[in-house]
Scaffold this motif. Structure first.
Motif, PDB file in Angstrom:
ATOM      1  N   SER A   1       0.862  -1.187   0.000  1.00  0.00           N
ATOM      2  CA  SER A   1       0.000   0.000   0.000  1.00  0.00           C
ATOM      3  C   SER A   1       0.896   1.235   0.000  1.00  0.00           C
ATOM      4  O   SER A   1       1.804   1.347   0.825  1.00  0.00           O
ATOM      5  CB  SER A   1      -0.881   0.015   1.256  1.00  0.00           C
ATOM      6  N   ARG A   2       0.648   2.126  -0.927  1.00  0.00           N
ATOM      7  CA  ARG A   2       1.496   3.320  -1.042  1.00  0.00           C
ATOM      8  C   ARG A   2       0.633   4.485  -1.504  1.00  0.00           C
ATOM      9  O   ARG A   2      -0.027   4.397  -2.539  1.00  0.00           O
ATOM     10  CB  ARG A   2       2.612   3.041  -2.063  1.00  0.00           C
ATOM     11  N   ASP A   3       0.628   5.559  -0.729  1.00  0.00           N
ATOM     12  CA  ASP A   3      -0.114   6.775  -1.097  1.00  0.00           C
ATOM     13  C   ASP A   3      -1.580   6.452  -1.417  1.00  0.00           C
ATOM     14  O   ASP A   3      -2.152   6.995  -2.359  1.00  0.00           O
ATOM     15  CB  ASP A   3       0.536   7.458  -2.309  1.00  0.00           C
ATOM     16  N   GLY A   4      -2.129   5.572  -0.665  1.00  0.00           N
ATOM     17  CA  GLY A   4      -3.534   5.260  -0.852  1.00  0.00           C
ATOM     18  C   GLY A   4      -3.812   4.254  -1.944  1.00  0.00           C
ATOM     19  O   GLY A   4      -4.938   3.809  -2.111  1.00  0.00           O
ATOM     20  N   GLY A   5      -2.798   3.908  -2.727  1.00  0.00           N
ATOM     21  CA  GLY A   5      -2.995   2.922  -3.792  1.00  0.00           C
ATOM     22  C   GLY A   5      -2.123   1.705  -3.552  1.00  0.00           C
ATOM     23  O   GLY A   5      -1.430   1.609  -2.541  1.00  0.00           O
TER      24      GLY A   5
ATOM     25  N   ARG B   1      -1.232  -7.020   5.999  1.00  0.00           N
ATOM     26  CA  ARG B   1      -2.326  -6.882   6.944  1.00  0.00           C
ATOM     27  C   ARG B   1      -3.486  -6.076   6.350  1.00  0.00           C
ATOM     28  O   ARG B   1      -3.296  -5.016   5.771  1.00  0.00           O
ATOM     29  CB  ARG B   1      -1.802  -6.181   8.191  1.00  0.00           C
ATOM     30  N   ALA B   2      -4.659  -6.613   6.560  1.00  0.00           N
ATOM     31  CA  ALA B   2      -5.900  -5.883   6.295  1.00  0.00           C
ATOM     32  C   ALA B   2      -6.017  -5.342   4.878  1.00  0.00           C
ATOM     33  O   ALA B   2      -6.653  -4.333   4.650  1.00  0.00           O
ATOM     34  CB  ALA B   2      -6.078  -4.749   7.302  1.00  0.00           C
ATOM     35  N   THR B   3      -5.358  -5.969   3.941  1.00  0.00           N
ATOM     36  CA  THR B   3      -5.582  -5.611   2.548  1.00  0.00           C
ATOM     37  C   THR B   3      -6.232  -6.805   1.870  1.00  0.00           C
ATOM     38  O   THR B   3      -5.787  -7.923   2.032  1.00  0.00           O
ATOM     39  CB  THR B   3      -4.259  -5.262   1.838  1.00  0.00           C
TER      40      THR B   3
ATOM     41  N   ARG C   1     -12.360  -1.491   0.963  1.00  0.00           N
ATOM     42  CA  ARG C   1     -11.575  -0.337   1.407  1.00  0.00           C
ATOM     43  C   ARG C   1     -10.441  -0.054   0.435  1.00  0.00           C
ATOM     44  O   ARG C   1     -10.150   1.083   0.105  1.00  0.00           O
ATOM     45  CB  ARG C   1     -11.017  -0.585   2.810  1.00  0.00           C
ATOM     46  N   ALA C   2      -9.784  -1.138  -0.041  1.00  0.00           N
ATOM     47  CA  ALA C   2      -8.684  -0.965  -0.987  1.00  0.00           C
ATOM     48  C   ALA C   2      -9.183  -0.306  -2.262  1.00  0.00           C
ATOM     49  O   ALA C   2      -8.541   0.599  -2.810  1.00  0.00           O
ATOM     50  CB  ALA C   2      -8.044  -2.317  -1.303  1.00  0.00           C
ATOM     51  N   SER C   3     -10.359  -0.733  -2.724  1.00  0.00           N
ATOM     52  CA  SER C   3     -10.922  -0.135  -3.934  1.00  0.00           C
ATOM     53  C   SER C   3     -11.260   1.325  -3.700  1.00  0.00           C
ATOM     54  O   SER C   3     -11.035   2.178  -4.567  1.00  0.00           O
ATOM     55  CB  SER C   3     -12.179  -0.892  -4.365  1.00  0.00           C
TER      56      SER C   3
ATOM     57  N   MET D   1     -10.044   7.055  -4.501  1.00  0.00           N
ATOM     58  CA  MET D   1      -9.676   8.366  -3.958  1.00  0.00           C
ATOM     59  C   MET D   1      -8.325   8.815  -4.520  1.00  0.00           C
ATOM     60  O   MET D   1      -8.134   9.973  -4.894  1.00  0.00           O
ATOM     61  CB  MET D   1      -9.588   8.287  -2.427  1.00  0.00           C
ATOM     62  N   TYR D   2      -7.405   7.885  -4.587  1.00  0.00           N
ATOM     63  CA  TYR D   2      -6.060   8.173  -5.091  1.00  0.00           C
ATOM     64  C   TYR D   2      -6.134   8.634  -6.548  1.00  0.00           C
ATOM     65  O   TYR D   2      -5.526   9.635  -6.944  1.00  0.00           O
ATOM     66  CB  TYR D   2      -5.222   6.903  -4.953  1.00  0.00           C
ATOM     67  N   SER D   3      -6.923   7.905  -7.348  1.00  0.00           N
ATOM     68  CA  SER D   3      -7.052   8.257  -8.760  1.00  0.00           C
ATOM     69  C   SER D   3      -7.698   9.621  -8.923  1.00  0.00           C
ATOM     70  O   SER D   3      -7.282  10.437  -9.748  1.00  0.00           O
ATOM     71  CB  SER D   3      -7.885   7.201  -9.491  1.00  0.00           C
TER      72      SER D   3
END
Lengths: 285, 192
Positions: free
Chosen positions: A78-82, A122-124, B174-176, B181-183
């Motif tokens: 996970s990096r910068d929200g992506g 974790r948690a992804t 959440r990842a999506s 948000m990132y995009s």
């Protein structure tokens, strides 16, 4: 005639698993048209040299005695929200990726093995991680991608299908583990990938079958397979996860001997050289 | 009704959970059987039922869901059997020893509801083998499907503490959402 066949089909009991239990290899013999393709022609004498294989899994324990060094280790983070893919020395989260890489090494000893770790963060979510790792691996133009994973998340299906098609046209063969019970999961169900289930004939560890009743297309040995595990150890394990890397290794050997093969030619070579497929000798179709 | 430790306390829930592991243990003639449920927020697996070895001590114990064989099964939804564990220097030996029992072999299958894995059904040291290993894997996977349907009823009735399998966003969602948000942020940053 159709009515009779419908009656027969209606009388068939729903299948509990995709496996070929209770059916001998002769009973699943298939007559095929095409050039005679033998295992010897397809990969005899080949070692996987100059073929790049990527293991998308839990990471790999480099330097394991049954594996040796690998050409590169990466991980989805996970990096910068992506999610992005970076080089990593995180090793293997649970041993599974090392096991898969070890089977590939044993089958195609001279291939270059790369690892993309998509489990253990974790948690992804597993689906998002797998998708990110697979997308990256396809962009790197690996020759073979071993994916002993699948996702049951339906909303990833369209993107996975597009990725599998892209890989197919880029001559990257995705070798994907099937769910054995009729669970809806992906990408193994796509016709653009080589899907793998298990046979349990330990006397025939190097033989594989073509399934006359897909969606699972190939069966390789998936029972009591000796595997490298964490900390230099070994285990024996059973499951489709461990049949898949054997087929990935066979693909690497074929491509090292026939480097210009397209993915559809490769799949055809696997089909025609399967232990139960008889080219041009007749028999029930 | 759930206890502070996150375990079902009403008799029906307790009986259902216990019967799952008791039957699994009986089917395979095993030393032990366990049900772990996934705590999505903590990303931990929690012992919710145990039959046989460790029955008195393991309930409520937690361990990271990102590692180990159970972790791999919950992450991938694939069943597997591992054998000859004594030749594995690792195999979560620390964990196995902390639970008071170190198995020789382990059989694990996912508990699936819809398109999500919410736990793992494990069987330790199945023996003697009356079926092939792959048949054992398939049998446990089929039994886990039945168990999952029953367990889901328990979870939905009581929403066991620490087992949040519904409501809110799961990690994939959440990842999506983060990716979106990132995009959007990048789009906003580059479009002026």
């Amino acid at each position: 005639m159709d009515l009779v066949m419908d009656d027969v089909r209606a009388a068939e009991r729903p299948r509990l698993t995709w496996r070929l239990y209770g059916r001998s290899w002769d009973e699943v013999a298939l007559a095929a048209d095409g050039e005679p393709v033998t295992a010897d022609w397809a990969w005899g004498g080949a070692t996987g040299s100059k073929v790049r294989v990527c293991v998308v899994d839990s990471g790999v324990e480099a330097g394991h005695p049954l594996l040796g060094q690998i050409a590169g280790a990466y991980g989805v983070v996970s990096r910068d929200g992506g999610l992005s893919v970076e080089e990593t020395d995180a090793g293997d989260a649970c041993g599974h990726g090392t096991a898969c890489a070890g089977i590939i090494r044993r089958t195609a000893p001279d291939c270059e093995i790369y690892s993309v770790r998509v489990l253990g963060e974790r948690a992804t979510g597993t689906g998002a991680m797998m998708l990110a790792g697979l997308r990256w691996a396809i962009a790197q133009n690996f020759d073979v991608i071993n994916l002993s994973l699948s996702t049951t998340r339906v909303r990833f299906t369209d993107e996975l299908r597009a990725l599998a098609d892209e890989a197919y046209f880029r001559r990257t063969v995705i070798v994907a583990s099937a769910h054995n019970t009729p669970v809806e999961s992906y990408p193994w169900r796509f016709s653009s990938v080589v899907s793998v289930g298990s046979h349990h004939d330990e006397e025939q560890p190097e033989s594989f079958l073509y399934n006359p009743d897909p969606p699972v297309e190939f069966f390789a040995l998936g029972q009591n397979v000796l595997l490298p595990w964490l900390n230099g150890g070994t285990i024996r394990a059973s499951g489709n996860s461990f049949a898949t890397p054997y087929m990935a290794g066979v693909c690497a050997r074929i491509l090292s001997k026939h480097p210009r093969m397209t993915t559809f030619q490769l799949k055809n070579a696997l089909y025609l050289s399967a232990a139960n497929v008889n080219v041009g000798i007749g028999g029930p179709s | 009704m759930a206890a502070p430790g996150g375990l079902a306390v009403d008799s029906l829930s307790r009986e259902l959970l216990q019967s799952v592991v008791d039957v699994a243990r009986a089917i395979f003639g095993a030393q032990a059987s366990s049900v772990f449920l996934l705590d999505v927020e903590a990303y931990e697996l929690v012992f919710h039922a145990v039959s046989g070895q460790g029955q008195r001590t393991l309930l409520g114990q937690r361990f990271p869901a990102g590692s180990g064989i159970a972790g791999w099964v919950v992450a991938t939804g694939e069943p597997m059997l591992v054998d000859d564990l004594t030749h594995s220097a690792a195999f979560d030996r620390a964990l196995a020893e902390s639970t008071g029992y170190v198995p020789q072999s382990l059989l694990a299958a996912p508990l699936i509801q819809g398109d999500r894995v919410f736990g793992v059904l494990e069987v330790l040291d199945p023996s003697p083998r009356s079926r092939s290993n792959l048949e054992s894997v398939d049998l446990l996977a089929l039994f886990a499907r039945q168990a999952a349907a029953a367990l889901r009823i328990v979870i939905e009735r009581h929403q066991l503490d620490g087992v949040r399998t519904s409501g809110g966003l799961d990690p994939d969602d959440r990842a999506s959402a983060r990716q979106l948000m990132y995009s959007l942020q990048r789009l906003l940053d580059t479009s002026v």
